[in-house]
Design a protein around this motif. Structure first.
Motif, short mmCIF file in Angstrom:
data_model
loop_
_atom_site.label_atom_id
_atom_site.label_comp_id
_atom_site.label_asym_id
_atom_site.label_seq_id
_atom_site.Cartn_x
_atom_site.Cartn_y
_atom_site.Cartn_z
N VAL A 1 -9.93 -0.98 6.05
CA VAL A 1 -8.58 -0.67 5.57
C VAL A 1 -8.62 0.49 4.57
O VAL A 1 -7.86 1.46 4.69
CB VAL A 1 -7.92 -1.91 4.94
CG1 VAL A 1 -6.63 -1.55 4.22
CG2 VAL A 1 -7.66 -2.97 6.00
N ARG B 1 -9.30 3.89 6.16
CA ARG B 1 -8.11 4.46 6.83
C ARG B 1 -7.11 4.99 5.81
O ARG B 1 -6.56 6.08 5.97
CB ARG B 1 -7.44 3.42 7.71
CG ARG B 1 -7.95 3.29 9.14
CD ARG B 1 -9.37 3.40 9.24
NE ARG B 1 -9.96 3.29 10.57
CZ ARG B 1 -11.23 3.02 10.73
NH1 ARG B 1 -12.01 2.80 9.69
NH2 ARG B 1 -11.75 2.97 11.92
N ILE B 2 -6.86 4.23 4.77
CA ILE B 2 -5.89 4.65 3.75
C ILE B 2 -6.35 5.93 3.06
O ILE B 2 -5.57 6.87 2.90
CB ILE B 2 -5.66 3.52 2.72
CG1 ILE B 2 -4.90 2.36 3.38
CG2 ILE B 2 -4.90 4.04 1.50
CD1 ILE B 2 -4.83 1.11 2.52
N THR B 3 -7.63 5.97 2.66
CA THR B 3 -8.12 7.18 1.99
C THR B 3 -8.13 8.37 2.93
O THR B 3 -7.83 9.49 2.52
CB THR B 3 -9.52 6.96 1.38
OG1 THR B 3 -10.43 6.54 2.40
CG2 THR B 3 -9.48 5.94 0.26
N ALA C 1 -4.55 9.61 3.15
CA ALA C 1 -4.16 10.26 1.89
C ALA C 1 -4.79 11.64 1.77
O ALA C 1 -4.12 12.61 1.36
CB ALA C 1 -4.58 9.38 0.71
#
Length: 113
Positions: free
Chosen positions: A5, A8-10, A13
């Motif tokens: 997770v 993917r988020i980093t 961003a």
């Protein structure tokens, strides 16, 4: 799961940061005044905190990317994936502990002037 997770988020961003960075840098050719105006808006403490978050995202994404490569290409990678995740977190904490104080001192010393 958290590693997946956070990776993917980093990644998302960082992608959006790069998109904005390319667009605002392109302004220098089209409208130098607009470029200067945009750059001046970046010189505030909120953007300094955003830069801190960006460095945190890049550092985590890079360390975790190395972990993923090791899981994929090292025969013992899957066996040690959980340990490597803790190593990633440890490296990230050390990196941020070295970066954050120095960066925030610079950010907030600019405000005082």
């Amino acid at each position: 799961m958290w590693s997946w997770v956070l990776h993917r988020i980093t990644g998302i961003a960082i992608f959006f940061f790069l998109l904005v960075h390319i667009l605002d840098t392109a302004l220098v050719r089209v409208a130098p005044e607009a470029y200067n105006a945009v750059m001046s808006t970046y010189k505030n403490p909120i953007m300094g905190l955003g830069e801190t978050a960006l460095v945190g995202a890049i550092a985590f994404h890079a360390y975790n990317g190395i972990r993923i490569i090791l899981i994929d290409f090292w025969t013992k990678g899957p066996k040690y994936q959980k340990v490597m995740f803790y190593v990633v977190i440890g490296l990230w904490v050390v990196t941020m502990a070295g970066f954050v104080p120095r960066h925030l001192i610079n950010v907030f010393s600019e405000v005082a002037h």
